[in-house]
Scaffold this active site. Structure first.
Site, PDB file in Angstrom:
ATOM      1  CG  ASP A 133      19.773  11.899  -1.569  1.00 24.04           C
ATOM      2  OD1 ASP A 133      20.166  10.721  -1.659  1.00 24.04           O
ATOM      3  OD2 ASP A 133      18.736  12.218  -0.954  1.00 24.04           O
ATOM      4  CE  LYS A 161      25.642   6.643  -8.547  1.00 18.20           C
ATOM      5  NZ  LYS A 161      25.339   6.143  -9.916  1.00 18.20           N
TER       6      LYS A 161
END
Ligand code: NAD
Ligand code: TYD
Length: 352
Positions: A133, A161
């Site tokens: 997240d 990421k």
């Protein structure tokens, strides 16, 4: 149905739980664990499955494009579940290039190998990219991250990421590679490497050392028990829609200071210490640069479309986690010798 699944990073914290879930549940699958065994990779995490006939371990670095392609040619996988990564934000602040090489270049190497291997037929194939997240950046006091929240990473870790997520989606849109992406909130549980908040505090309570709280301790994270993350990965890998992203979380937000107080309360009880003994170890230290204020996942999509729900509450999961650490002192001893000591001194100073 017989399938071969490559799981990258299977010797790490989350990867080892995913490997266990797949090896035990899908005895007709061949599970091939590819891991370079960095400081975070530990085959001790997989002692209980290492002799199973449907499990193979290969020591392989995903930064090595040729080595990865050769592995794909040998094993002809039907699926890839990609977890291998440099995963610690504080390390990414010290050595960002390592994060680009493993998290971005390593992911592209895997995508190229999958594309080459599946070029004639993508039927029944799937590349599942496991992400975080943290790619969404930070929230204020309110709101939740949905699958449509624009990416806005702030740390070198989350930037790497986010970049890898974009490459995975680009390979789907450009080359038709069958993919799914999952973005999960903070995990905790057995086998967690003690450089992250929860296992580090468990270790320090045991050793009566300071519990370092960055800044004012009001930073908020959304925590999920690692076994519940592994279950969600299983579900999305098998039932998620091609090309889509799924947020994974348990609607479980904690301010760091409140979480550490709960951890201290449980540990005092389990260790037979007078209440509030461990809390006295709490020490406020210099803040992390670029520290994101709050992460919180809206997990309604996986909930309503795939029927996912976590199996434990946070208090139960934390209790299971502490119990695991208390009965696996040797594991803790092994991972905290050598390189860990050096990292700890550099991060928190010798007195910490
Ligand atoms: P971890 O650091 O515990 O494990 C990473 C594993 O990858 C280790 O076994 C390591 O040896 C291996 N690895 C690292 N570099 C490699 C390379 N170049 N080649 C091959 N193997 C390599 O990480 P984790 O916490 O288990 O996270 C796993 C994945 O889940 C990561 O992609 C991470 O971004 C993601 N994720 C983690 C969390 C969390 O809270 N830990 C939350 C959401 C998503
Ligand atoms: P961490 O476990 O490193 O996960 P992430 O940065 O990926 O969310 O940190 C969780 C939270 O705890 C984060 O707000 C930083 C904070 N933290 C501390 O206060 N002290 C520490 O020693 C560590 C490692 C983290």
């Amino acid at each position: 149905m017989n399938k071969t699944i490559l799981i990258t990073g299977g010797a790490g914290f989350i990867g080892s739980h995913v490997v266990r879930e797949f090896v035990n549940k899908y005895t007709d699958y061949q599970i091939v664990n590819i891991d370079a065994l960095t400081y975070a990779g530990n085959l001790e995490n997989l002692k209980d499955v290492e002799r199973k006939p449907n499990y193979t371990f290969i020591k392989q670095d995903i930064r090595d494009a040729e080595g990865i392609l050769a592995l794909f040619k040998t094993y002809q996988p039907d699926g890839v579940i990609h977890l291998a990564a440099e995963s610690h934000v504080d390390r990414s602040i010290v050595a960002p290039t390592d994060f680009v090489m493993t998290n971005v270049v390593g992911t592209v190497n895997l995508l190229n190998a999958a594309r080459e291997t599946w070029k004639d037929n993508t039927e029944g194939k799937r590349f599942h990219h496991v992400s975080t997240d943290e790619v969404y950046g930070t929230l204020g006091e309110t709101g939740l991250f949905t699958e449509h929240t624009p990416y806005d990473p702030h740390s070198p870790y989350s930037a790497s990421k986010a970049s890898s997520d974009h490459f995975v989606r680009a390979y789907h849109d450009t080359y038709g590679l069958p993919i799914v992406i999952t973005n999960c909130s903070n995990n905790y549980g057995p086998n967690h490497f003690p450089e992250k908040l929860i296992p580090l505090c468990i270790l320090n309570v045991l050793n009566n050392k300071p519990l370092p709280i960055y800044g004012n301790g009001k930073y908020t994270r959304d925590w999920l028990f690692v076994v519940d993350h592994a279950r969600a990965i299983d579900l999305v890998f098998h039932e998620g829609n091609n090309g889509e992203s799924y947020n994974i979380g348990g609607f479980n937000e904690w301010k760091n200071i409140d979480l550490v107080r709960e951890l201290c309360r449980q540990m005092d009880e389990k260790l037979g210490r007078t209440s509030e003994t461990s809390e006295q170890l709490i020490t406020y230290v210099k803040d992390r640069p670029g520290h994101d204020l709050r992460y919180a996942i809206d997990a309604s999509k996986i909930n309503t479309e795939l029927g996912y729900a976590p199996s434990v509450t946070f208090e139960e999961g934390l209790s299971l986690t502490i119990d695991w650490f208390l009965s696996n002192r040797e594991w803790l001893q092994n991972v905290t010798s050598g390189g860990y000591q050096k990292y700890y001194e550099e991060q928190y100073g010798k007195q910490g």
